[in-house]
Design a protein around this motif. Sequence first.
Motif, mmCIF file in Angstrom:
data_model
loop_
_atom_site.group_PDB
_atom_site.id
_atom_site.type_symbol
_atom_site.label_atom_id
_atom_site.label_comp_id
_atom_site.label_asym_id
_atom_site.label_seq_id
_atom_site.Cartn_x
_atom_site.Cartn_y
_atom_site.Cartn_z
ATOM 1 N N PHE A 26 -12.935 -19.546 -52.419
ATOM 2 C CA PHE A 26 -11.244 -19.871 -52.051
ATOM 3 C C PHE A 26 -11.097 -17.800 -51.307
ATOM 4 N N SER A 27 -9.513 -18.101 -51.063
ATOM 5 C CA SER A 27 -9.089 -16.672 -51.238
ATOM 6 C C SER A 27 -8.239 -16.491 -52.333
ATOM 7 N N ILE A 28 -7.770 -15.481 -52.546
ATOM 8 C CA ILE A 28 -7.403 -15.047 -53.889
ATOM 9 C C ILE A 28 -6.368 -13.771 -53.222
ATOM 10 N N ASN A 29 -5.234 -13.619 -53.791
ATOM 11 C CA ASN A 29 -3.969 -12.765 -53.926
ATOM 12 C C ASN A 29 -3.576 -11.980 -54.773
ATOM 13 N N PHE A 30 -4.401 -10.953 -55.659
ATOM 14 C CA PHE A 30 -3.965 -9.981 -56.607
ATOM 15 C C PHE A 30 -3.168 -9.237 -55.929
ATOM 16 N N TYR A 31 -2.595 -8.847 -56.345
ATOM 17 C CA TYR A 31 -0.860 -8.085 -56.194
ATOM 18 C C TYR A 31 -1.304 -7.233 -54.750
ATOM 19 N N GLY A 32 -1.165 -8.394 -53.513
ATOM 20 C CA GLY A 32 -0.454 -8.140 -52.460
ATOM 21 C C GLY A 32 -2.726 -7.735 -51.958
ATOM 22 N N GLN A 33 -3.415 -7.877 -52.615
ATOM 23 C CA GLN A 33 -5.131 -7.412 -51.953
ATOM 24 C C GLN A 33 -5.965 -9.009 -51.464
ATOM 25 N N SER A 34 -5.904 -8.977 -51.098
ATOM 26 C CA SER A 34 -7.338 -10.555 -50.262
ATOM 27 C C SER A 34 -8.262 -10.251 -51.336
ATOM 28 N N PHE A 35 -9.146 -11.140 -51.465
ATOM 29 C CA PHE A 35 -9.959 -11.025 -52.129
ATOM 30 C C PHE A 35 -10.518 -12.835 -52.007
ATOM 31 N N ASN A 36 -12.394 -12.432 -51.507
ATOM 32 C CA ASN A 36 -12.774 -14.491 -51.537
ATOM 33 C C ASN A 36 -14.332 -13.665 -52.455
ATOM 34 N N GLN A 37 -14.264 -12.653 -52.725
ATOM 35 C CA GLN A 37 -15.284 -12.530 -52.870
ATOM 36 C C GLN A 37 -15.735 -11.053 -53.713
ATOM 37 N N LEU A 38 -16.500 -11.251 -54.647
ATOM 38 C CA LEU A 38 -16.747 -10.537 -55.735
ATOM 39 C C LEU A 38 -18.051 -10.020 -56.202
ATOM 40 N N TYR A 39 -17.769 -9.125 -57.188
ATOM 41 C CA TYR A 39 -19.710 -8.940 -57.819
ATOM 42 C C TYR A 39 -19.434 -9.683 -59.312
ATOM 43 N N VAL A 40 -20.412 -9.934 -59.838
ATOM 44 C CA VAL A 40 -20.592 -9.785 -61.074
ATOM 45 C C VAL A 40 -20.797 -9.070 -62.106
ATOM 46 N N ASN A 41 -20.601 -8.210 -62.888
ATOM 47 C CA ASN A 41 -21.127 -7.754 -63.391
ATOM 48 C C ASN A 41 -21.338 -7.793 -64.674
ATOM 49 N N ASN A 42 -23.080 -7.159 -65.158
ATOM 50 C CA ASN A 42 -23.856 -7.822 -66.651
ATOM 51 C C ASN A 42 -22.664 -7.648 -67.548
ATOM 52 N N ASN A 43 -22.382 -6.516 -67.350
ATOM 53 C CA ASN A 43 -21.430 -6.165 -68.613
ATOM 54 C C ASN A 43 -19.788 -6.431 -68.462
ATOM 55 N N GLY A 44 -19.945 -7.898 -68.137
ATOM 56 C CA GLY A 44 -18.782 -9.000 -69.177
ATOM 57 C C GLY A 44 -17.259 -9.147 -68.627
ATOM 58 N N ASN A 45 -17.810 -8.011 -67.149
ATOM 59 C CA ASN A 45 -16.504 -8.554 -65.583
ATOM 60 C C ASN A 45 -17.366 -8.551 -64.266
ATOM 61 N N VAL A 46 -16.320 -8.741 -63.804
ATOM 62 C CA VAL A 46 -16.237 -9.058 -62.705
ATOM 63 C C VAL A 46 -15.350 -8.212 -61.777
ATOM 64 N N SER A 47 -16.109 -7.642 -60.689
ATOM 65 C CA SER A 47 -15.123 -6.471 -59.809
ATOM 66 C C SER A 47 -14.868 -7.092 -59.189
ATOM 67 N N PHE A 48 -13.805 -6.340 -57.551
ATOM 68 C CA PHE A 48 -13.802 -6.859 -56.385
ATOM 69 C C PHE A 48 -13.663 -5.715 -55.591
ATOM 70 N N ASN A 49 -14.498 -4.802 -55.347
ATOM 71 C CA ASN A 49 -13.589 -3.647 -54.544
ATOM 72 C C ASN A 49 -15.287 -2.863 -54.888
ATOM 73 N N THR A 50 -16.023 -2.769 -55.659
ATOM 74 C CA THR A 50 -17.138 -2.537 -56.343
ATOM 75 C C THR A 50 -18.316 -2.857 -57.075
ATOM 76 N N ARG A 51 -19.870 -2.638 -56.912
ATOM 77 C CA ARG A 51 -20.431 -2.725 -58.039
ATOM 78 C C ARG A 51 -19.604 -1.961 -59.682
ATOM 79 N N LEU A 52 -20.089 -2.058 -60.940
ATOM 80 C CA LEU A 52 -19.387 -1.500 -61.953
ATOM 81 C C LEU A 52 -20.564 -1.906 -63.172
ATOM 82 N N PRO A 53 -21.366 -1.219 -62.868
ATOM 83 C CA PRO A 53 -22.470 -0.488 -63.634
ATOM 84 C C PRO A 53 -22.427 -0.086 -65.328
#
Length: 272
Positions: free
Chosen positions: A51-78
């Motif tokens: 589904f789509s989310i509005n996060f402070y005016g930014q619309s996202f329907n995809q994300l990156y799951v990062n092993n280090n305890g977080n998800v990010s929306f703009n780029t992977r976070l190693p």
Amino acid sequence: MFKNIIASAALAITCVATPAMAAAVHDANLFTSNTLAANDDSSTDLVDIGFSINFYGQSFNQLYVNNNGNVSFNTRLPTYTPFSLLSTSNAMLAPFFADVDTRNIASGLTQYGQATINGRQTFGVNWINVGYFDSKADKTNSFQLIVTDRSDTGAGNFDFQFNYDNISWETGSASGGTNGFGGSSARAGWSNGTTKSFELAGSAVNGALLNSGSNALTHNQLDSGVEGQYNFSVRNGAVIPAVPEPETYALLLAGLGLLGAVARRRKAQANA
């Protein structure tokens, strides 16, 4: 791939964390359709939220799951050493940003997927019984992120929830930790990557977020009657409960001595 162990003068916490009393993680069996293979610092490709989310005016329907305890929306976070969420340019939700390492056979693996709970679409990530760097599983942590579609209240509206059952370690050895304690310890919170961010009390404070800590994630809650559960609602793009303005929060952290230069250590890579 491995990290060089860098000598550090960081304080080691010598107390042993007591078993968690929380049972906040729920519906974990629903978020097992995808698994990150045993790894250190890996991330998924972009995955669909459902589904789509509005996060402070930014619309996202995809994300990156990062092993280090977080998800990010703009780029992977190693990145493995947690940095201040007040300074990142990467929109992210971070239930436990620290150096998760799932390579030990005794460690659980990071799992994620879409599901329906109480008639609402959700996306969840489970970090259940996960170890820490360097391939350690003598202590493990269990925590979870669930993002829930609330477009029934307005386009792009959503909730997100951090759930904690057990927090026995806080730091990997490449982040100055010793036996999972001390050094640059974990942070928990969120950032929109530009103007708004928030960290739970005890973030980056040695020992504070552990089961036995002064701000134990498993023994506190936010907008919930369940220990270890922290609920956030996002309406019209903004997170509720409201949080202090970044400059105000930064001053508070500075007063506690938590701000300063963030050491960015690199992991050494070598072929087997």
